[in-house]
Design an enzyme around this catalytic site. Structure first.
Site, mmCIF file in Angstrom:
data_model
loop_
_atom_site.group_PDB
_atom_site.id
_atom_site.type_symbol
_atom_site.label_atom_id
_atom_site.label_comp_id
_atom_site.label_asym_id
_atom_site.label_seq_id
_atom_site.Cartn_x
_atom_site.Cartn_y
_atom_site.Cartn_z
ATOM 1 N N ASN A 126 6.798 97.518 -43.832
ATOM 2 C CA ASN A 126 7.053 97.282 -45.259
ATOM 3 C C ASN A 126 6.729 95.848 -45.671
ATOM 4 O O ASN A 126 6.437 95.595 -46.852
ATOM 5 C CB ASN A 126 8.515 97.566 -45.602
ATOM 6 N N ASP B 20 15.147 107.139 -46.664
ATOM 7 C CA ASP B 20 13.790 107.425 -47.105
ATOM 8 C C ASP B 20 13.779 108.201 -48.419
ATOM 9 O O ASP B 20 14.649 109.041 -48.659
ATOM 10 C CB ASP B 20 13.074 108.247 -46.019
#
Length: 253
Positions: A81, A33
């Site tokens: 995503n 991340d």
């Protein structure tokens, strides 16, 4: 090398020297991340952030090899995503494909895809399948590349697979309800046959799992690191291992 790098290098060697390899996790899950935030802070583009994050993966696997880790699961793209605008998703998928090809061509690791293959574009599917096939006989670290992965989706897919298997056998719903248990579902997960992750690392300071390996991480230890993924250093990795080794794992007892 500047003074800062020298100090970090000396500190990393000190931490590594004190690491008990008998206490190293065998399976580490990593939530990669902070790529875009790292790029923004550096004045770069999101694509540059994702590329820097992809380049960091081989460093991580090298550190894992040095410390006897056996399985690494890398969350590279979630099912959420996939809802990003096309102008963001297309270059991201291209970077992921290049990263997977690089892992496969290295020759040290076994690559295994975890996720819902049907949600991905045909080109990405082809890259993942080829990487898995070409590295099948490698003896190094098993690298799970979580692309198009969601924890809830994995459990739903596992239950669906279980139902289809027993439908083919002619098992009735009543019979299945009598016999189904945790192990039956585990046998249909993307990671079936693998040990569950001992340690889950998330970078960028976010302190949540976001659906990562919901089933497998029931007894995992978590380590949340403030640095963004492209800036993740060996010393950060060693700190995570040191923190893990210091914990007393009770497994609910």
């Amino acid at each position: 090398m500047n003074l800062r790098d020298l100090v970090y290098g000396l500190y990393a060697r000190r931490v590594e020297g004190r690491l008990d390899h008998d206490q190293v996790p065998k399976h580490i899950g990593v939530i990669l991340d902070g790529n875009r935030r790292w790029a923004k802070a550096a004045g770069g583009t999101p694509e540059q952030g994702h590329k820097a994050g992809a380049d960091k993966i081989r460093e991580l696997l090298g550190w894992c090899s040095e410390t006897d880790v056996e399985v690494v699961t890398l969350w590279m793209l979630s099912t959420d995503n996939l809802n990003r605008p096309e102008e963001q998703l297309v270059p991201l998928l291209s970077i992921i494909e290049d990263a997977v090809r690089a892992l496969a061509s290295d020759g040290r690791w076994r690559v295994h895809h975890v996720g819902t293959m049907d949600l991905l574009p045909a080109r990405t599917q082809s890259v993942l399948k080829e990487a898995e096939q070409s590295t099948h006989d490698n003896t190094g670290i098993l690298v799970n590349v979580a692309v198009g992965y969601g924890g809830r989706q994995e459990i739903a897919d596992a239950v669906r697979s279980l139902l289809l298997e027993h439908a083919e056998k002619g098992t009735s719903f009543e019979e299945l309800a009598e016999i189904v248990d945790v192990e039956h579902i585990s046998e249909h997960l993307y990671t079936r046959g693998q040990p569950d992750p001992d340690l889950v690392i998330r970078t960028s300071g976010e302190q949540r799992l976001s659906g990562f390996m919901l089933w497998q991480s029931a007894h995992s230890e978590y380590y949340f690191c403030e640095v963004h993924w492209p800036a993740f250093r060996k010393v950060d990795f060693l700190r995570a291992l040191r923190d893990y080794a210091a914990r007393h794992r009770r497994f609910g007892s």
